[in-house]
Design a protein around this motif. Structure first.
Motif, PDB file in Angstrom:
ATOM      1  N   LEU A 129     -92.719 -29.415   7.190  1.00  0.00           N
ATOM      2  CA  LEU A 129     -91.332 -29.648   6.789  1.00  0.00           C
ATOM      3  C   LEU A 129     -90.483 -30.238   7.903  1.00  0.00           C
ATOM      4  CD1 LEU A 129     -90.627 -26.367   4.770  1.00  0.00           C
ATOM      5  CD2 LEU A 129     -91.250 -28.635   3.880  1.00  0.00           C
ATOM      6  N   PHE A 130     -91.036 -30.267   9.127  1.00  0.00           N
ATOM      7  CA  PHE A 130     -90.233 -30.718  10.274  1.00  0.00           C
ATOM      8  C   PHE A 130     -89.757 -32.153  10.105  1.00  0.00           C
ATOM      9  CE2 PHE A 130     -90.091 -32.921  14.393  1.00  0.00           C
ATOM     10  CZ  PHE A 130     -89.075 -32.216  14.998  1.00  0.00           C
ATOM     11  N   ILE A 131     -90.665 -33.063   9.786  1.00  0.00           N
ATOM     12  CA  ILE A 131     -90.278 -34.478   9.688  1.00  0.00           C
ATOM     13  C   ILE A 131     -89.293 -34.719   8.545  1.00  0.00           C
ATOM     14  CG2 ILE A 131     -91.140 -36.810   9.264  1.00  0.00           C
ATOM     15  CD1 ILE A 131     -93.679 -36.108  10.702  1.00  0.00           C
ATOM     16  N   PRO A 132     -89.523 -34.181   7.315  1.00  0.00           N
ATOM     17  CA  PRO A 132     -88.516 -34.382   6.257  1.00  0.00           C
ATOM     18  C   PRO A 132     -87.145 -33.822   6.622  1.00  0.00           C
ATOM     19  CG  PRO A 132     -90.578 -33.610   5.312  1.00  0.00           C
ATOM     20  CD  PRO A 132     -90.732 -33.507   6.793  1.00  0.00           C
ATOM     21  N   LYS A 133     -87.126 -32.646   7.291  1.00  0.00           N
ATOM     22  CA  LYS A 133     -85.845 -32.052   7.668  1.00  0.00           C
ATOM     23  C   LYS A 133     -85.112 -32.914   8.688  1.00  0.00           C
ATOM     24  CE  LYS A 133     -86.926 -27.165   6.786  1.00  0.00           C
ATOM     25  NZ  LYS A 133     -87.163 -25.826   7.421  1.00  0.00           N
ATOM     26  N   GLU A 134     -85.848 -33.402   9.664  1.00  0.00           N
ATOM     27  CA  GLU A 134     -85.211 -34.202  10.724  1.00  0.00           C
ATOM     28  C   GLU A 134     -84.670 -35.523  10.183  1.00  0.00           C
ATOM     29  OE1 GLU A 134     -84.592 -33.526  14.009  1.00  0.00           O
ATOM     30  OE2 GLU A 134     -85.121 -31.492  13.403  1.00  0.00           O
ATOM     31  N   LEU A 135     -85.439 -36.164   9.323  1.00  0.00           N
ATOM     32  CA  LEU A 135     -84.991 -37.460   8.809  1.00  0.00           C
ATOM     33  C   LEU A 135     -83.927 -37.329   7.736  1.00  0.00           C
ATOM     34  CD1 LEU A 135     -88.335 -39.505   8.652  1.00  0.00           C
ATOM     35  CD2 LEU A 135     -86.538 -39.521  10.386  1.00  0.00           C
TER      36      LEU A 135
ATOM     37  N   VAL B 267     -90.303 -37.712  -3.833  1.00  0.00           N
ATOM     38  CA  VAL B 267     -91.627 -38.124  -3.399  1.00  0.00           C
ATOM     39  C   VAL B 267     -91.609 -38.617  -1.951  1.00  0.00           C
ATOM     40  CG1 VAL B 267     -91.447 -40.516  -4.192  1.00  0.00           C
ATOM     41  CG2 VAL B 267     -93.672 -39.411  -4.110  1.00  0.00           C
ATOM     42  N   GLY B 268     -90.463 -39.142  -1.508  1.00  0.00           N
ATOM     43  CA  GLY B 268     -90.356 -39.577  -0.119  1.00  0.00           C
ATOM     44  C   GLY B 268     -90.519 -38.426   0.848  1.00  0.00           C
ATOM     45  N   ASP B 269     -89.939 -37.275   0.519  1.00  0.00           N
ATOM     46  CA  ASP B 269     -90.089 -36.087   1.369  1.00  0.00           C
ATOM     47  C   ASP B 269     -91.530 -35.594   1.369  1.00  0.00           C
ATOM     48  OD1 ASP B 269     -87.440 -36.211   1.971  1.00  0.00           O
ATOM     49  OD2 ASP B 269     -86.810 -34.598   0.632  1.00  0.00           O
ATOM     50  N   LEU B 270     -92.178 -35.670   0.214  1.00  0.00           N
ATOM     51  CA  LEU B 270     -93.589 -35.282   0.150  1.00  0.00           C
ATOM     52  C   LEU B 270     -94.449 -36.200   1.018  1.00  0.00           C
ATOM     53  CD1 LEU B 270     -93.917 -34.517  -3.667  1.00  0.00           C
ATOM     54  CD2 LEU B 270     -94.264 -32.871  -1.824  1.00  0.00           C
ATOM     55  N   PHE B 271     -94.163 -37.499   0.955  1.00  0.00           N
ATOM     56  CA  PHE B 271     -94.904 -38.449   1.791  1.00  0.00           C
ATOM     57  C   PHE B 271     -94.740 -38.108   3.272  1.00  0.00           C
ATOM     58  CE2 PHE B 271     -95.043 -42.312  -1.312  1.00  0.00           C
ATOM     59  CZ  PHE B 271     -95.940 -41.609  -2.100  1.00  0.00           C
ATOM     60  N   LEU B 272     -93.500 -37.842   3.677  1.00  0.00           N
ATOM     61  CA  LEU B 272     -93.239 -37.525   5.080  1.00  0.00           C
ATOM     62  C   LEU B 272     -93.917 -36.225   5.495  1.00  0.00           C
ATOM     63  CD1 LEU B 272     -89.443 -38.429   5.298  1.00  0.00           C
ATOM     64  CD2 LEU B 272     -91.340 -39.687   6.303  1.00  0.00           C
TER      65      LEU B 272
END
Length: 425
Positions: free
Chosen positions: A418-424, A167-172
């Motif tokens: 997907l950029f922000i979840p991938k980077e973090l 869910v954290g990745d979805l939020f991001l």
């Protein structure tokens, strides 16, 4: 058989039968054709197992945190901050509407709640500033879509529980499309203010006023940051994060002496009412979802997409269209629960990232909230603004178009979300 069951469901919805009753009646009809003996075993079993999920515990906790912030008087501080930041601009109340939706999204993540609160407070002010009531109500409904997209989002929590997606990745992933929608609404409001020659009724604030407003709103502003950081850090689950935010809001409200015991009781009662409504729908939807799986509907549906597995974009367009259409006719949580188990096998075979699919589904479900004939936000905005639904249906069309533009970008450019979840990660 399954077609007959779905037709009965749609017929009940058009008659105005409560959604959970419509779902259960359709399921019982299915069992009547299938095997009435197992109905007494399967229906209760699936009804309760549908809400027997640890991740779903986050929903009442986030709702409670939002209610506590409202009762403590902190959310009005967010609106005051919005007025200080953009209220002095031409068409400033419209900008305040949009900024407030962005701030409120970190409090409750509910489009309907945002429409109700902001519509009651800001539509009369926008009328005084020279806005037409139709545009004011439509901007309120349109900006409320930001709530379920930017974290925390009830839709994303439910999707994550159904698909085992973080869910954290979805939020991001929801941050970029949510903020982009806000920018487009800013442009639409600016254009309206220029064409209609709206005037500013406020003076430009001093740095002291800006600093004071930020300090006063800081306890509410920090809440969504705590939610996202605590989840993506991996130290807590969404439910545990919800518990932290509830504790945080209680402490802040009691320390600042803005939260009374009667207000706390009211927040718990309001949370219980809304949570009950959501969980009854989830439980009822779970019964019909089991029946769809028993009838091998997901497998049959997946086989239809085999020729298109080489083109995930086409599949996303088709799934998006189905979600949008179903979302216009059904209650949003039910649509999400019914469609997600059918879509996931298709996305898996086509190589579609489940986070990408989650944002596409969430956005479609969200846009359906402002789409005639069943969009809940339209009815709320019409009621609080005291305008006819016919006017509301007509004025909302440009805002549906703006949201669909963002959805198109999300589908065509996966890295946009997907950029922000991938980077973090």
């Amino acid at each position: 058989m399954i077609v007959s069951v779905l037709l009965v469901l749609l017929f009940n919805l058009f008659l105005g039968v409560p959604i959970f009753i419509s779902l259960l009646v359709s399921s019982i009809l299915f069992f009547f054709f299938l095997d009435t003996e197992i109905a007494f075993r399967i229906i209760p079993q699936q009804f309760f197992s549908g809400i027997d999920s640890f991740s779903l515990m986050a929903i009442p906790l986030f709702i409670l945190a939002g209610n506590l912030l409202n009762e403590s008087g902190l959310t009005p501080k967010l609106m005051s901050l919005s007025k200080v930041l953009v209220g002095h601009l031409k068409g400033g109340t419209g900008y305040v509407n949009i900024i407030s939706s962005i701030f409120f999204s970190g409090v409750n993540g509910s489009a309907v709640a945002d429409t109700s609160v902001l519509g009651t407070l800001l539509v009369p002010a926008m009328k005084k500033e020279g806005y037409s009531v139709g545009f004011a109500a439509s901007l309120t409904a349109g900006s409320s879509l930001i709530g379920p997209i930017i974290p925390p989002s009830i839709f994303m929590i439910i999707y994550a529980s159904l698909t085992n997606t973080p869910v954290g990745d979805l939020f991001l992933a929801g941050i970029t499309p949510g903020l982009t929608l806000g920018v487009i609404l800013f442009i639409a409001n600016w254009r309206y203010a220029e064409i209609n020659e709206l005037k500013s009724f406020r003076c430009k604030p001093s740095l002291k006023h800006v600093f004071t407003a930020i300090v006063q709103a800081f306890p509410a502003l920090i809440a969504p940051i705590l939610i996202v950081l605590s989840i993506i850090s991996g130290f807590v689950t969404p439910a545990e994060s919800g518990s932290i935010i509830v504790l945080y809001t209680l402490i802040i409200g009691l320390v600042l002496r803005t939260l009374k015991w009667s207000s706390i009781l009211k927040a718990f009662i309001d949370t219980a009412k809304l949570t009950t409504a959501i969980f009854v729908v989830i439980a009822s939807s779970s019964v019909l979802t089991w029946l769809l799986g028993f009838a091998q509907v997901p497998a049959a549906f997946t086989s239809l997409f085999i020729p298109f597995f080489e083109s995930p974009t086409i599949i996303l367009f088709v799934l998006s269209g189905i979600t949008f259409f179903v979302g216009m006719l059904m209650e949003e949580v039910s649509a999400l629960i019914l469609l997600t188990p059918v879509f996931i096998p298709i996305a898996t075979y086509a190589g579609i990232d489940p986070i990408h699919l989650g944002i596409v589904v969430t956005m479609n479900i969200t846009i359906a909230l402002i789409t005639p004939p069943m969009g809940a936000c339209l009815y709320v905005a019409s009621a609080v603004s005291k305008i006819d639904l016919e006017i509301m249906f007509r004025e909302i069309i440009p805002f549906i178009f703006y949201a669909l533009l963002i959805l198109l970008l999300v589908i065509l450019v996966p890295d946009f979300v997907l950029f922000i979840p991938k980077e973090l990660n």
